[in-house]
Scaffold this motif. Structure first.
Motif, PDB file in Angstrom:
ATOM      1  N   LEU A   1      -8.918 -31.833  -1.798  1.00  0.00           N
ATOM      2  CA  LEU A   1      -7.952 -31.039  -1.029  1.00  0.00           C
ATOM      3  C   LEU A   1      -7.288 -29.975  -1.893  1.00  0.00           C
ATOM      4  O   LEU A   1      -7.062 -28.846  -1.440  1.00  0.00           O
ATOM      5  CB  LEU A   1      -6.897 -31.967  -0.429  1.00  0.00           C
ATOM      6  CG  LEU A   1      -7.399 -32.961   0.624  1.00  0.00           C
ATOM      7  CD1 LEU A   1      -6.265 -33.865   1.091  1.00  0.00           C
ATOM      8  CD2 LEU A   1      -8.001 -32.229   1.811  1.00  0.00           C
ATOM      9  N   PHE A   2      -6.965 -30.299  -3.141  1.00  0.00           N
ATOM     10  CA  PHE A   2      -6.355 -29.312  -4.037  1.00  0.00           C
ATOM     11  C   PHE A   2      -7.276 -28.116  -4.232  1.00  0.00           C
ATOM     12  O   PHE A   2      -6.833 -26.962  -4.274  1.00  0.00           O
ATOM     13  CB  PHE A   2      -6.028 -29.948  -5.391  1.00  0.00           C
ATOM     14  CG  PHE A   2      -4.772 -30.777  -5.389  1.00  0.00           C
ATOM     15  CD1 PHE A   2      -3.621 -30.318  -4.770  1.00  0.00           C
ATOM     16  CD2 PHE A   2      -4.740 -32.011  -6.007  1.00  0.00           C
ATOM     17  CE1 PHE A   2      -2.458 -31.077  -4.761  1.00  0.00           C
ATOM     18  CE2 PHE A   2      -3.595 -32.775  -6.008  1.00  0.00           C
ATOM     19  CZ  PHE A   2      -2.445 -32.322  -5.381  1.00  0.00           C
ATOM     20  N   ALA A   3      -8.585 -28.390  -4.385  1.00  0.00           N
ATOM     21  CA  ALA A   3      -9.538 -27.299  -4.594  1.00  0.00           C
ATOM     22  C   ALA A   3      -9.585 -26.361  -3.399  1.00  0.00           C
ATOM     23  O   ALA A   3      -9.753 -25.142  -3.558  1.00  0.00           O
ATOM     24  CB  ALA A   3     -10.931 -27.881  -4.864  1.00  0.00           C
ATOM     25  N   GLN A   4      -9.423 -26.914  -2.187  1.00  0.00           N
ATOM     26  CA  GLN A   4      -9.447 -26.054  -0.995  1.00  0.00           C
ATOM     27  C   GLN A   4      -8.105 -25.373  -0.747  1.00  0.00           C
ATOM     28  O   GLN A   4      -8.057 -24.215  -0.325  1.00  0.00           O
ATOM     29  CB  GLN A   4      -9.798 -26.898   0.235  1.00  0.00           C
ATOM     30  CG  GLN A   4     -11.160 -27.557   0.175  1.00  0.00           C
ATOM     31  CD  GLN A   4     -11.379 -28.453   1.377  1.00  0.00           C
ATOM     32  OE1 GLN A   4     -11.709 -27.982   2.469  1.00  0.00           O
ATOM     33  NE2 GLN A   4     -11.178 -29.748   1.187  1.00  0.00           N
ATOM     34  N   ALA A   5      -7.014 -26.112  -0.994  1.00  0.00           N
ATOM     35  CA  ALA A   5      -5.690 -25.567  -0.709  1.00  0.00           C
ATOM     36  C   ALA A   5      -5.378 -24.355  -1.566  1.00  0.00           C
ATOM     37  O   ALA A   5      -4.653 -23.446  -1.140  1.00  0.00           O
ATOM     38  CB  ALA A   5      -4.627 -26.643  -0.910  1.00  0.00           C
ATOM     39  N   GLY A   6      -5.923 -24.316  -2.784  1.00  0.00           N
ATOM     40  CA  GLY A   6      -5.650 -23.173  -3.649  1.00  0.00           C
ATOM     41  C   GLY A   6      -6.159 -21.864  -3.089  1.00  0.00           C
ATOM     42  O   GLY A   6      -5.696 -20.784  -3.491  1.00  0.00           O
TER      43      GLY A   6
ATOM     44  N   VAL B   1      -6.075 -21.091   0.250  1.00  0.00           N
ATOM     45  CA  VAL B   1      -5.433 -20.716   1.516  1.00  0.00           C
ATOM     46  C   VAL B   1      -3.922 -20.603   1.403  1.00  0.00           C
ATOM     47  O   VAL B   1      -3.277 -20.043   2.302  1.00  0.00           O
ATOM     48  CB  VAL B   1      -5.797 -21.724   2.623  1.00  0.00           C
ATOM     49  CG1 VAL B   1      -7.285 -21.689   2.916  1.00  0.00           C
ATOM     50  CG2 VAL B   1      -5.368 -23.134   2.247  1.00  0.00           C
ATOM     51  N   VAL B   2      -3.311 -21.168   0.342  1.00  0.00           N
ATOM     52  CA  VAL B   2      -1.862 -21.070   0.172  1.00  0.00           C
ATOM     53  C   VAL B   2      -1.553 -20.567  -1.229  1.00  0.00           C
ATOM     54  O   VAL B   2      -2.376 -20.693  -2.147  1.00  0.00           O
ATOM     55  CB  VAL B   2      -1.174 -22.431   0.399  1.00  0.00           C
ATOM     56  CG1 VAL B   2      -1.346 -22.889   1.829  1.00  0.00           C
ATOM     57  CG2 VAL B   2      -1.716 -23.481  -0.560  1.00  0.00           C
TER      58      VAL B   2
ATOM     59  N   TRP C   1       2.313 -23.157  -1.994  1.00  0.00           N
ATOM     60  CA  TRP C   1       1.427 -23.978  -2.828  1.00  0.00           C
ATOM     61  C   TRP C   1       2.167 -25.191  -3.380  1.00  0.00           C
ATOM     62  O   TRP C   1       1.613 -26.287  -3.449  1.00  0.00           O
ATOM     63  CB  TRP C   1       0.857 -23.124  -3.954  1.00  0.00           C
ATOM     64  CG  TRP C   1       0.139 -23.900  -5.028  1.00  0.00           C
ATOM     65  CD1 TRP C   1       0.492 -24.008  -6.328  1.00  0.00           C
ATOM     66  CD2 TRP C   1      -1.038 -24.683  -4.868  1.00  0.00           C
ATOM     67  NE1 TRP C   1      -0.385 -24.805  -7.007  1.00  0.00           N
ATOM     68  CE2 TRP C   1      -1.356 -25.238  -6.130  1.00  0.00           C
ATOM     69  CE3 TRP C   1      -1.870 -24.985  -3.793  1.00  0.00           C
ATOM     70  CZ2 TRP C   1      -2.437 -26.065  -6.344  1.00  0.00           C
ATOM     71  CZ3 TRP C   1      -2.961 -25.800  -4.006  1.00  0.00           C
ATOM     72  CH2 TRP C   1      -3.251 -26.336  -5.250  1.00  0.00           C
ATOM     73  N   PHE C   2       3.429 -25.001  -3.734  1.00  0.00           N
ATOM     74  CA  PHE C   2       4.230 -26.126  -4.235  1.00  0.00           C
ATOM     75  C   PHE C   2       4.425 -27.165  -3.135  1.00  0.00           C
ATOM     76  O   PHE C   2       4.329 -28.376  -3.376  1.00  0.00           O
ATOM     77  CB  PHE C   2       5.582 -25.601  -4.735  1.00  0.00           C
ATOM     78  CG  PHE C   2       6.510 -26.677  -5.208  1.00  0.00           C
ATOM     79  CD1 PHE C   2       6.288 -27.336  -6.405  1.00  0.00           C
ATOM     80  CD2 PHE C   2       7.619 -27.040  -4.447  1.00  0.00           C
ATOM     81  CE1 PHE C   2       7.144 -28.338  -6.838  1.00  0.00           C
ATOM     82  CE2 PHE C   2       8.476 -28.033  -4.876  1.00  0.00           C
ATOM     83  CZ  PHE C   2       8.240 -28.681  -6.078  1.00  0.00           C
ATOM     84  N   ILE C   3       4.679 -26.713  -1.914  1.00  0.00           N
ATOM     85  CA  ILE C   3       4.845 -27.637  -0.777  1.00  0.00           C
ATOM     86  C   ILE C   3       3.526 -28.339  -0.481  1.00  0.00           C
ATOM     87  O   ILE C   3       3.482 -29.554  -0.221  1.00  0.00           O
ATOM     88  CB  ILE C   3       5.355 -26.871   0.467  1.00  0.00           C
ATOM     89  CG1 ILE C   3       6.714 -26.235   0.178  1.00  0.00           C
ATOM     90  CG2 ILE C   3       5.443 -27.804   1.665  1.00  0.00           C
ATOM     91  CD1 ILE C   3       7.223 -25.345   1.294  1.00  0.00           C
ATOM     92  N   ALA C   4       2.430 -27.580  -0.524  1.00  0.00           N
ATOM     93  CA  ALA C   4       1.118 -28.170  -0.241  1.00  0.00           C
ATOM     94  C   ALA C   4       0.776 -29.248  -1.266  1.00  0.00           C
ATOM     95  O   ALA C   4       0.220 -30.302  -0.915  1.00  0.00           O
ATOM     96  CB  ALA C   4       0.050 -27.078  -0.234  1.00  0.00           C
ATOM     97  N   GLN C   5       1.097 -28.998  -2.524  1.00  0.00           N
ATOM     98  CA  GLN C   5       0.841 -30.014  -3.557  1.00  0.00           C
ATOM     99  C   GLN C   5       1.578 -31.311  -3.247  1.00  0.00           C
ATOM    100  O   GLN C   5       1.024 -32.403  -3.371  1.00  0.00           O
ATOM    101  CB  GLN C   5       1.276 -29.487  -4.927  1.00  0.00           C
ATOM    102  CG  GLN C   5       0.313 -28.497  -5.559  1.00  0.00           C
ATOM    103  CD  GLN C   5       0.790 -28.058  -6.925  1.00  0.00           C
ATOM    104  OE1 GLN C   5       1.923 -27.617  -7.094  1.00  0.00           O
ATOM    105  NE2 GLN C   5      -0.076 -28.181  -7.914  1.00  0.00           N
ATOM    106  N   HIS C   6       2.854 -31.151  -2.838  1.00  0.00           N
ATOM    107  CA  HIS C   6       3.642 -32.346  -2.542  1.00  0.00           C
ATOM    108  C   HIS C   6       3.082 -33.088  -1.336  1.00  0.00           C
ATOM    109  O   HIS C   6       3.014 -34.326  -1.338  1.00  0.00           O
ATOM    110  CB  HIS C   6       5.102 -31.955  -2.291  1.00  0.00           C
ATOM    111  CG  HIS C   6       6.030 -33.121  -2.162  1.00  0.00           C
ATOM    112  ND1 HIS C   6       6.537 -33.795  -3.248  1.00  0.00           N
ATOM    113  CD2 HIS C   6       6.528 -33.742  -1.062  1.00  0.00           C
ATOM    114  CE1 HIS C   6       7.305 -34.784  -2.838  1.00  0.00           C
ATOM    115  NE2 HIS C   6       7.327 -34.766  -1.504  1.00  0.00           N
ATOM    116  N   LEU C   7       2.669 -32.369  -0.316  1.00  0.00           N
ATOM    117  CA  LEU C   7       2.122 -33.018   0.880  1.00  0.00           C
ATOM    118  C   LEU C   7       0.807 -33.735   0.567  1.00  0.00           C
ATOM    119  O   LEU C   7       0.572 -34.856   1.032  1.00  0.00           O
ATOM    120  CB  LEU C   7       1.909 -31.978   1.986  1.00  0.00           C
ATOM    121  CG  LEU C   7       3.171 -31.422   2.644  1.00  0.00           C
ATOM    122  CD1 LEU C   7       2.806 -30.306   3.624  1.00  0.00           C
ATOM    123  CD2 LEU C   7       3.943 -32.524   3.368  1.00  0.00           C
TER     124      LEU C   7
END
Length: 494
Positions: free
Chosen positions: A144-149, A151-152, A157-163
């Motif tokens: 998920l981290f590889a994909q989230a980087g 799109v956010v 990005w900080f919020i996405a990491q926490h989620l």
């Protein structure tokens, strides 16, 4: 009554648990892999001990050979001057019974439990280690981290990491969004926007807060999330109860459309995160092997997980001949005594395990020949009486140890089951045999669902005198639903 001081001489008997006896009892309850860790600690503490892997197999002795009864006799001194073990009653000209792992068996087992020899690997090499082939790819969070980087960015990005850190192995978000917003000091709407972006990541359904949302995300991805499907997903509890009539009225569909919608839901993944990462499953390593041979049953310990311990007497001679004071002499003497004791205790443990396993195979021979339906009732006391050991010793030996045979891998405790009286007044049968009969009857019930009362009648016809409440208890222990639940399940499948 005189209050003057005086000296009295009294004689009494008491049981004293010496450190050696405590250690011998502890070793009995450990599995082979736990023994390996224990030996590593002892080797680190005692310089006179050294461990080396060995392929030597500990085999049961002949019936006429004396065998120490257990740890109690070992402490009492019966281990002093131990005689060499007698060879196993096997003809090595016709038998090949030495394996350090399941792969070393090399052959296949036929229905009669006889081994058919064969090569263990190509070019005469060892068979491949299947555990080494286990998938150790990226975890769900890494995926998920590889994909989230992509799109956010920035604060999102900080919020996405926490989620993502709060998503469990099954792919579900485990904390309320309000708690996340409060902890990070951001607006709830912003957290919801970031979560919506996470919902677009692979695998579809990841980041859902419950099963309904997970299925809804997958239905939207498949372009099947119409109002009817939305109502069906919102009422999964009715679907679980099999109330199809109410669902059809609520969704406004006929039987064909309802069946199509249920079929669509069955194709979705309720735990999308399980396909990624996590620790590879650890296979249970057997402590004993049991194989059928021409001469009878062959039983051996798993040498691959059983390290051999030796006393380094050369090092002891070097230390004892050198200059040393009284305390050094005492320490060296204690180290040698401790090393000798551990070697004897491990040897006694192996012989005790073989002795108990041999009696279990003897008592349950019908199971190894014909299957679980022929498993007999067996108690620890019966085995203890047969081998002239204490019941607690048998209990420790059978704890955390597994036996591998042609019918699979079983814990030694599996062979000790309660008795069910036969309906015709014959010999009692094992509870496991009754469970196997219940499983077989339900598996072949077809469209006519069998109630617990009907199962009681069928079991009585098979010779099992069993009450209805016992049938219900065994059925639930097997993870089989009631007749009502099975009928609803058949309706959903139809």
């Amino acid at each position: 009554m005189s209050l003057a001081p005086r000296l009295d001489l009294r004689q009494s008997q008491s049981l004293v648990m010496t450190p050696q006896l405590q250690q011998a009892i502890k070793l009995l309850a450990l599995s082979n892999l736990e023994i390996e860790g224990f030996i590593a600690e002892e080797v680190e503490k005692n310089p006179l001990l050294e461990a080396a892997q060995t392929n030597e197999i500990v085999r049961p002795e002949r019936a006429e050979a004396p065998d120490p009864a257990g740890a109690d006799e070992l402490v009492a001194g019966s281990a002093a001057g131990t005689a060499a073990a007698e060879p196993l009653d096997l003809d090595y000209a016709t038998e090949s019974h030495q394996q350090d792992s399941v792969a070393d068996g090399g052959g296949s087992f036929d229905g009669g439990l006889s081994m058919t020899g064969g090569a263990t690997g190509s070019m005469g090499g060892e068979a491949p280690d299947l555990d080494a082939l286990a998938d150790t790819g990226a975890t769900l969070a890494d995926h998920l981290f590889a994909q989230a980087g992509a799109v956010v960015s920035g604060g999102d990005w900080f919020i996405a990491q926490h989620l993502i850190d709060q998503i469990d192995e099954a792919g579900y978000l485990t904390v309320p969004l309000l708690d996340v917003a409060t902890r990070l000091g951001v607006a709830l709407a912003r957290v919801e926007q970031v979560l919506a972006l996470i919902h677009t990541l692979d695998p579809t359904g990841v980041g859902a807060r419950d099963l309904a949302e997970c299925l809804a995300l997958q239905a939207k991805e498949a372009d099947r999330y119409d109002p009817c499907m939305a109502k069906l997903i919102a009422n999964l509890d009715w679907l679980a109860r099999g109330d199809l009539a109410r669902l059809k009225r609520l969704c406004g569909v006929d039987d064909e459309d309802m069946a199509d919608m249920i079929r669509e839901l069955r194709g979705y993944d309720p735990k999308p995160g399980c396909r990624y990462g996590g620790e590879p499953a650890q296979a249970v390593t057997p402590d004993l092997f049991v194989v059928r041979t021409v001469a009878g049953w062959g039983i051996e310990l798993n040498g691959a997980t059983l390290p051999r311990v030796l006393v380094n007497r050369r090092y002891y001679n070097e230390l004892s001949t050198g200059p040393q004071d009284k305390s050094s002499k005492a320490w060296l003497s204690d180290a040698l005594a401790s090393a000798n004791w551990l070697v004897k205790a491990l040897d006694q443990r192996q012989r005790t395990i073989i002795k108990v396993a041999t009696e279990i195979v003897k008592q349950q021979e019908a199971f190894f020949l014909h299957g679980v339906a022929h498993l007999k009732p067996l108690t620890l006391a019966r085995v203890a009486d047969a081998i002239e050991m204490h019941e607690s010793t048998v209990s420790r030996v059978t704890s955390n140890k597994y036996l591998s045979c042609a019918r699979g891998q079983f814990e030694l405790k599996y062979f000790f089951t309660s008795a069910i009286q036969a309906a015709d007044g014959g010999d009692a049968v094992s509870a496991e045999a009754v469970k196997a009969a219940i499983r077989s009857l339900i598996a072949t019930e077809g469209t006519k669902i069998l109630s617990d009362d009907t199962l009681v009648d069928l079991l009585n016809a098979k010779g099992f005198d069993i009450a209805r409440r016992t049938v219900a208890k065994y059925r639930e222990a097997l993870g089989i639903g009631s007749s009502v639940q099975r009928r609803r399940q058949r309706a959903l499948e139809g």
